[in-house]
Scaffold this motif. Sequence first.
Motif, PDB file in Angstrom:
ATOM      1  N   MET A 143      16.443 -18.735 -29.405  1.00 46.63           N
ATOM      2  CA  MET A 143      15.397 -19.715 -29.104  1.00 46.63           C
ATOM      3  C   MET A 143      15.551 -20.965 -29.967  1.00 46.63           C
ATOM      4  N   LEU A 150      18.517 -22.973 -28.911  1.00 51.21           N
ATOM      5  CA  LEU A 150      18.255 -23.675 -27.656  1.00 51.21           C
ATOM      6  C   LEU A 150      17.457 -24.954 -27.913  1.00 51.21           C
ATOM      7  N   ASN A 194       6.315 -20.292 -22.318  1.00 49.65           N
ATOM      8  CA  ASN A 194       7.372 -19.300 -22.433  1.00 49.65           C
ATOM      9  C   ASN A 194       7.209 -18.539 -23.736  1.00 49.65           C
ATOM     10  N   THR A 213       6.649 -13.318 -21.697  1.00 48.44           N
ATOM     11  CA  THR A 213       7.908 -13.068 -20.984  1.00 48.44           C
ATOM     12  C   THR A 213       7.617 -12.690 -19.532  1.00 48.44           C
ATOM     13  N   PHE A 271      17.143 -26.212 -19.305  1.00 53.60           N
ATOM     14  CA  PHE A 271      16.483 -25.959 -20.590  1.00 53.60           C
ATOM     15  C   PHE A 271      15.299 -25.008 -20.434  1.00 53.60           C
ATOM     16  N   PHE A 272      14.423 -25.304 -19.472  1.00 52.36           N
ATOM     17  CA  PHE A 272      13.201 -24.505 -19.380  1.00 52.36           C
ATOM     18  C   PHE A 272      13.470 -23.089 -18.878  1.00 52.36           C
ATOM     19  N   ARG A 317      16.235 -21.397 -19.519  1.00 51.71           N
ATOM     20  CA  ARG A 317      16.758 -20.674 -20.688  1.00 51.71           C
ATOM     21  C   ARG A 317      15.641 -20.334 -21.661  1.00 51.71           C
ATOM     22  N   LEU A 318      14.723 -21.297 -21.826  1.00 51.75           N
ATOM     23  CA  LEU A 318      13.582 -21.043 -22.703  1.00 51.75           C
ATOM     24  C   LEU A 318      12.794 -19.844 -22.177  1.00 51.75           C
ATOM     25  N   GLY A 319      12.802 -19.707 -20.860  1.00 49.95           N
ATOM     26  CA  GLY A 319      12.120 -18.575 -20.242  1.00 49.95           C
ATOM     27  C   GLY A 319      12.928 -17.293 -20.309  1.00 49.95           C
ATOM     28  N   HIS A 361      19.467 -16.613 -18.987  1.00 56.65           N
ATOM     29  CA  HIS A 361      20.640 -17.349 -19.461  1.00 56.65           C
ATOM     30  C   HIS A 361      21.833 -17.259 -18.525  1.00 56.65           C
ATOM     31  N   LYS A 420      12.609 -18.570 -13.247  1.00 54.70           N
ATOM     32  CA  LYS A 420      12.208 -17.698 -14.353  1.00 54.70           C
ATOM     33  C   LYS A 420      11.948 -16.288 -13.825  1.00 54.70           C
TER      34      LYS A 420
END
Lengths: 471, 263
Positions: free
Chosen positions: A1, A4, A158, B87, B110-111, B113-115, B118, B162
């Motif tokens: 995290m 990122l 998130n 999550t 980005f968002f 991956r943040l979620g 990957h 997501k």
Amino acid sequence: MFKLIFIKELKEIIQSSRFTISFAVCSVLIIVSFFMGAQNYLASQAQYEATIQENKNQMAANSEWMMVQHTIMLPPQPLMALVNGISNDIGRNIEMSGRGELRPENTRFNDEPIFAIFRFMDLEFIFGVVLSLFAIIFAYDAINGEKVNGTLKLCFSNSVSRASFIGGKLAGSFIGLTVALLIPLLIGCAMLPLLGIHLNSDQWLRLGLILASGLAYFGLFLALAIGISAMTDRPSNSFLIGLVVWIFAVLIMPRASVLISGRMVEVPNVDQITAEKSRYRIQLFDEDRPKMADFSAPEGTEPQAVMQEFSKFMRELGDERNRKMEAFEERINEEYLNKRREQAKIALNLSRISPASVFTLASSQIAGTSLELQNRFMDSAKDYQKIYADFMNEKTGHTGSSGFRMIISTSDDDEEEEKTIDVNELPQFQYETASFTSSAANSILDLGLLMLFNLVFFGGAFAAFLKYDLR
Amino acid sequence: MDTMNETIKQAPLLEARNLTKVYEDGVKALDNLDLQVLPGEIYAMLGGNGAGKTTTINIFLDFIQPTSGQAFINGINANEEPLEAKTNIAFVSENVQLYPNFTAIQNVDFFVRLGGRHNYSRSDYETALNRVGLQSQAFDKKLKDFSKGMRQKCGIAIAILKDSPAILLDEPTSGLDPKAGKEFIRLIGELRDEGKGILMSTHDIFRAKEIANHVGILNNGILVAQKTQAELKGVNLETLYVEYMAGYMDEAEPSLVNNLSEA
Ligand SMILES: Nc1ncnc2c1ncn2[C@@H]1O[C@H](COP(=O)(O)OP(=O)(O)OP(=O)(O)O)[C@@H](O)[C@H]1O
Ligand SMILES: [Mg+2]
């Protein structure tokens, strides 16, 4: 995290037009500052050599060592041109005399007063003023901007911890911006040899340390701005607060500390000291006056013998007065210096509340242009004065002193050939710069404070964000 | 699916139990709210301005702490284990804002991956953006040039990618033109059919009636009515809504008068 967010932060920095513009401006300023520093150094070096040569020629034109006027000069150094410190404000030339006070004269600003108004654009100015402001401009909305944008809410919908978010943000913006700044800084360093300035390893080490402390200083302002943005809801507010803090830290506090310390320790000014000295001189003379009036030669002495006796008496009185006067001057100068040192010490310590002063002190100490420069120069000059006095004594039987000298030429000299003197016999003046270790040791307090400020501001920004209202 | 739903009582994906929120200034934004959203369901929260819809969603997202009661996402307490709970959720706000200097693809990347996802490729992003109806020439444009509708589309694409079991939508269609609003609702219907549990706040009673399995009417933080789609058949929801709102106005009026006379 964390990674990122760190990478996102880097990308965001690079892609923003705010970065492009400010980076371009800063790069130009940094490179210009190196260039001007180099030019300045070369000019000073040329002037230095010319002055020394000129002085030699003048001396060589004399037939007697007694007639010689010798001027010593503070040799310019490349780091002085990059971090000016007080180097432009102190007198660089000292007219040597075998005894008495040495007076440094002819400051750089004296030569070129225009620079006294605008100062030079040295590295200390670039870091101290330009880049710290750049840090504020860059990061004032780091957190609250994302809140106003709405991206903060989306991020935290998130599974993201606050710690990794603010950590990534702080690390990303610090590393992104410092690496960006390193580019023009390294270009500047690489330019030095090309411009004809060859630093030795000691000087490179110092320059490296100056740049490192500059980046640390930049980092603390960055953390400060991010911290402020994590304590306010609106970018316009945080910009205003950041600017006010910057003005206080960079422009007000260093000056205020000097004013405050001036109030705390009374130091007489130079005119008062001169007045006091001349008062004492008159007093001494007044004390001697009755003795002069009481002078009488034994009855029946030859008038010529009386005259001789009188002048001997007067000389003795005069010598005695001079001795007292010198002792008095020494004491009063010592007192004055002590008070000034105390005042300076208070001013310096007070000013250390501001990171800007801390950086100024650290960088000038490392560059060898702190207040210590003047002391070192004077100490070197005083050491040289002894050597000079011995030399002159040997050559002339007098300690060569500037000021009034009576030259008595005796008739037997007339027959001799016109003598010339060999100026190369005169011992050279050497200015010893402080060793790197002693400079580093002197700056250790300020370097430590820079680290402490960083720790406090980064920690503060971190803590502030943990409590930040994300909505 | 339908038969399974009827036979096995499923665990709710989103659940509010006695949720109460009193703000620092004493405003009671939520009063003992109880609601459940099961997998494959859309729950529409209706209510006037200040009814407490956003407050509810903010509690689920752990942006604010409830004064009392609990909010659960997939059985996890949203305020006690927020990282774990989140999550399981995707969120689309009433005004999706992304990083203005990033392109649509960069933002989505980005968002997503943040979620926690990957393993998507660019073509996956493109598929999702196509699905929500974003023109492909906008994929590599910076977000600062996007219209509100385009941003909402990116927001829902992120939520789709997501792929979390529950979705929170706060007035997602407000400010969209009718066509875009309709498309948006169609997409939400699709997500529901994939088995997501969706909690959506909205002012749009017609759309709510059209698509929601449950409609709840919030008034001053109190859930004054809760109807299933079946119960709403033949009922004029607009009349119902206005009736409740009228009740709210009646309640509000005396205090309003008091305030005026004090001033
Ligand atoms: N941070 C806050 N502090 C105090 N009161 C608040 C805060 N946020 C919301 N409120 C109040 O709580 C109540 C519910 O607000 P909320 O935003 O949940 O309403 P809403 O149903 O989302 O309204 P809208 O349809 O306008 O979005 C309102 O009376 C509002 O004034
Ligand atoms: Mg709302």
